[in-house]
Design a protein around this motif. Sequence first.
Motif, PDB file in Angstrom:
ATOM      1  N   ALA A 128      -9.264   8.654  14.551  1.00 32.12           N
ATOM      2  CA  ALA A 128      -9.509   7.308  14.037  1.00 32.12           C
ATOM      3  C   ALA A 128     -10.282   7.398  12.729  1.00 32.12           C
ATOM      4  O   ALA A 128     -11.072   8.325  12.525  1.00 32.12           O
ATOM      5  CB  ALA A 128     -10.295   6.503  15.064  1.00 32.12           C
ATOM      6  N   THR A 129     -10.042   6.429  11.848  1.00 28.67           N
ATOM      7  CA  THR A 129     -10.761   6.438  10.570  1.00 28.67           C
ATOM      8  C   THR A 129     -11.709   5.241  10.485  1.00 28.67           C
ATOM      9  O   THR A 129     -12.373   4.905  11.460  1.00 28.67           O
ATOM     10  CB  THR A 129      -9.773   6.520   9.386  1.00 28.67           C
ATOM     11  N   ALA A 130     -11.738   4.593   9.324  1.00 25.82           N
ATOM     12  CA  ALA A 130     -12.841   3.665   9.026  1.00 25.82           C
ATOM     13  C   ALA A 130     -12.957   2.465   9.976  1.00 25.82           C
ATOM     14  O   ALA A 130     -14.055   1.964  10.199  1.00 25.82           O
ATOM     15  CB  ALA A 130     -12.720   3.185   7.587  1.00 25.82           C
TER      16      ALA A 130
ATOM     17  N   ILE B  82       8.615  13.666   3.452  1.00 30.04           N
ATOM     18  CA  ILE B  82       7.488  13.685   4.395  1.00 30.04           C
ATOM     19  C   ILE B  82       6.387  12.776   3.835  1.00 30.04           C
ATOM     20  O   ILE B  82       6.079  12.817   2.645  1.00 30.04           O
ATOM     21  CB  ILE B  82       6.936  15.126   4.559  1.00 30.04           C
ATOM     22  N   GLU B  83       5.800  11.951   4.718  1.00 32.60           N
ATOM     23  CA  GLU B  83       4.758  11.006   4.307  1.00 32.60           C
ATOM     24  C   GLU B  83       3.534  11.737   3.740  1.00 32.60           C
ATOM     25  O   GLU B  83       3.070  12.723   4.320  1.00 32.60           O
ATOM     26  CB  GLU B  83       4.277  10.194   5.519  1.00 32.60           C
ATOM     27  N   THR B  84       3.025  11.232   2.623  1.00 29.86           N
ATOM     28  CA  THR B  84       1.805  11.808   2.049  1.00 29.86           C
ATOM     29  C   THR B  84       0.591  11.206   2.753  1.00 29.86           C
ATOM     30  O   THR B  84      -0.021  10.267   2.252  1.00 29.86           O
ATOM     31  CB  THR B  84       1.715  11.495   0.545  1.00 29.86           C
TER      32      THR B  84
ATOM     33  N   TYR C 221      -0.354   2.321  -3.712  1.00 37.63           N
ATOM     34  CA  TYR C 221       1.103   2.298  -3.707  1.00 37.63           C
ATOM     35  C   TYR C 221       1.617   0.903  -3.337  1.00 37.63           C
ATOM     36  O   TYR C 221       2.476   0.343  -4.012  1.00 37.63           O
ATOM     37  CB  TYR C 221       1.614   3.330  -2.694  1.00 37.63           C
ATOM     38  N   ASP C 222       1.064   0.362  -2.264  1.00 34.38           N
ATOM     39  CA  ASP C 222       1.547  -0.935  -1.765  1.00 34.38           C
ATOM     40  C   ASP C 222       1.413  -2.038  -2.823  1.00 34.38           C
ATOM     41  O   ASP C 222       2.339  -2.821  -3.028  1.00 34.38           O
ATOM     42  CB  ASP C 222       0.773  -1.350  -0.505  1.00 34.38           C
ATOM     43  N   ARG C 223       0.261  -2.112  -3.488  1.00 30.99           N
ATOM     44  CA  ARG C 223       0.069  -3.186  -4.469  1.00 30.99           C
ATOM     45  C   ARG C 223       0.900  -2.942  -5.724  1.00 30.99           C
ATOM     46  O   ARG C 223       1.327  -3.894  -6.385  1.00 30.99           O
ATOM     47  CB  ARG C 223      -1.422  -3.342  -4.821  1.00 30.99           C
TER      48      ARG C 223
HETATM   49  O1  LIG Z   1       1.862   7.434   7.018  1.00 29.44           O
HETATM   50  C1  LIG Z   1       1.581   6.740   6.071  1.00 29.44           C
HETATM   51  N1  LIG Z   1       2.172   6.942   4.891  1.00 29.44           N
HETATM   52  C2  LIG Z   1       1.882   6.195   3.809  1.00 29.44           C
HETATM   53  N2  LIG Z   1       0.983   5.217   3.829  1.00 29.44           N
HETATM   54  C3  LIG Z   1       0.349   4.947   4.967  1.00 29.44           C
HETATM   55  C4  LIG Z   1       0.615   5.686   6.115  1.00 29.44           C
HETATM   56  N3  LIG Z   1      -0.167   5.235   7.061  1.00 29.44           N
HETATM   57  C5  LIG Z   1      -0.890   4.234   6.522  1.00 29.44           C
HETATM   58  N4  LIG Z   1      -0.590   4.033   5.262  1.00 29.44           N
HETATM   59  C6  LIG Z   1      -1.196   3.058   4.332  1.00 29.44           C
HETATM   60  O2  LIG Z   1      -2.606   3.015   4.558  1.00 29.44           O
HETATM   61  C7  LIG Z   1      -3.107   1.740   4.161  1.00 29.44           C
HETATM   62  C8  LIG Z   1      -3.949   1.143   5.247  1.00 29.44           C
HETATM   63  O3  LIG Z   1      -5.109   1.900   5.473  1.00 29.44           O
HETATM   64  P1  LIG Z   1      -5.630   2.225   6.928  1.00 29.44           P
HETATM   65  O4  LIG Z   1      -5.161   1.207   7.908  1.00 29.44           O
HETATM   66  O5  LIG Z   1      -5.247   3.630   7.224  1.00 29.44           O
HETATM   67  O6  LIG Z   1      -7.189   2.024   6.758  1.00 29.44           O
HETATM   68  P2  LIG Z   1      -8.381   3.110   6.752  1.00 29.44           P
HETATM   69  O7  LIG Z   1      -7.841   4.354   6.129  1.00 29.44           O
HETATM   70  O8  LIG Z   1      -9.454   2.476   5.941  1.00 29.44           O
HETATM   71  O9  LIG Z   1      -8.773   3.301   8.194  1.00 29.44           O
HETATM   72  C9  LIG Z   1      -1.880   0.894   3.850  1.00 29.44           C
HETATM   73  O10 LIG Z   1      -1.706   0.885   2.456  1.00 29.44           O
HETATM   74  C10 LIG Z   1      -0.749   1.641   4.511  1.00 29.44           C
HETATM   75  O11 LIG Z   1       0.460   1.382   3.843  1.00 29.44           O
END
Ligand SMILES: O=c1[nH]cnc2c1ncn2[C@@H]1O[C@H](COP(=O)(O)OP(=O)(O)O)[C@@H](O)[C@H]1O
Length: 406
Positions: free
Chosen positions: A107-109, A386-388, A311-313
């Motif tokens: 888990a992260t933040a 592969i996802e970065t 990337y998304d924005r």
């Molecule tokens: O496997 C992935 N590949 C690419 N982008 C990802 C992947 N998983 C999550 N993201 C991106 O991570 C961002 C969301 O951050 P997250 O929910 O991981 O928050 P956190 O890192 O602060 O806990 C979004 O931009 C989402 O598109």
Amino acid sequence: HSNREMWFQEFFPPNVCPINAKANTFYGIMFDAGSTGTRIHIYTFVQKSPENLPEVEGEIFESVKPGLSAYADQPEKGAETVKTLLDMAVDAVPPHLWKKTPVVLKATAGLRLLSEEKAQALLSEVKEVFEESPFLVPEDSVGIMDGSHEGILAWITVNFLTGQLSGQNQQTVGILDLGGASTQITFLPRFEETLKETPEDFLTSFEMFNSTYKLYTHSYLGFGLKAARLATLGALNMEVVDGQMFRSSCLPKQLEAEWHFGGVKYQYGGNKEGETGFKPCYLEVLKVVKGKLHQPDEIRESSFYAFSYYYDRATDTNLIDYEHGGVLEVRDFERKAKEVCDNMERYNSASPFLCMDLTYITALLKEGFGFRDNTVLKLTKKVNNIETSWTLGATFYLLQSLGMTY
Ligand SMILES: O=c1[nH]cnc2c1ncn2[C@@H]1O[C@H](COP(=O)(O)OP(=O)(O)O)[C@@H](O)[C@H]1O
Ligand SMILES: [Ca+2]
């Protein structure tokens, strides 16, 4: 194997021979419990010879929203979302390899921001789901990841996928990750000066693939895109009173709406009578970042890989192509922020936060990290399909610690 079972070997080149394929194909399952969603990555690896790095043969990726932290008061329900994803792995991994396939959730933040008690309740429910699965459940298989590891493992992923971790003449690239609740910057310093000027807790030595990397890395908790929205609104870490309204010049004037994040409901809106637009918005956002981040000199001269919300924005506003990504300069985010913030009515159909998000990204890059306007950002979602994400680096690290790879 008896000779009889091996009769077909001479008909196949060694790398596609079914017997060999069986012997050196293995799987790893990594869950990313992010603040905005939970994702499963099921990797297939092939190790062709002990002296080469393993190759990633494929990845199965699936995600659910919201993230675990939204289930802070219903840990069992949270764990059910993990179970749904894990069922995919049962179908994807051949049954005879289940027991040899490790499953881990980091888990992260989102969970870092919860109380210890609520986070632990969620994690122990998840652990139970893992124990009931047919997979290999290592010690520490479920936990909150250290912020510094988040950056390092994403750095490993990107540099592995771009071929910088094998062979001579390694020219590694730095990475920028912008999550919902935290943001990371990681690079390998090239200059002695950088190492001397950097506080110790921004430098981490890391061993991977028989090399040691001394990396500059830091995770800023509360500086992810969604946490930054709350900070800009003045609502981060506030005891929110019902009916309380948070307003900002970064939002459409007439807007009034509510928003859920980390299990809390916020009401927010535009500056009905006051100012709106890029200028006042930038000043608001500046308060959130100015003087809060360490600025390494070296990054002024480098280029970085950027992903997640960068990337998304960038795709939301057609700065880059959704499928292929693209190359931008820092100033492109500023140009787009001005365009959106000064014409908010035209961007009505997009997210009401688009202006605030682009302005925050601009301020974070320029005033936060200290990048120049012309710093080059390579925006990528995938390299070689592969996802970065830090998850690949984390899976390598896991396999290494289990003695399954070198
Ligand atoms: O496997 C992935 N590949 C690419 N982008 C990802 C992947 N998983 C999550 N993201 C991106 O991570 C961002 C969301 O951050 P997250 O929910 O991981 O928050 P956190 O890192 O602060 O806990 C979004 O931009 C989402 O598109
Ligand atoms: Ca993340």
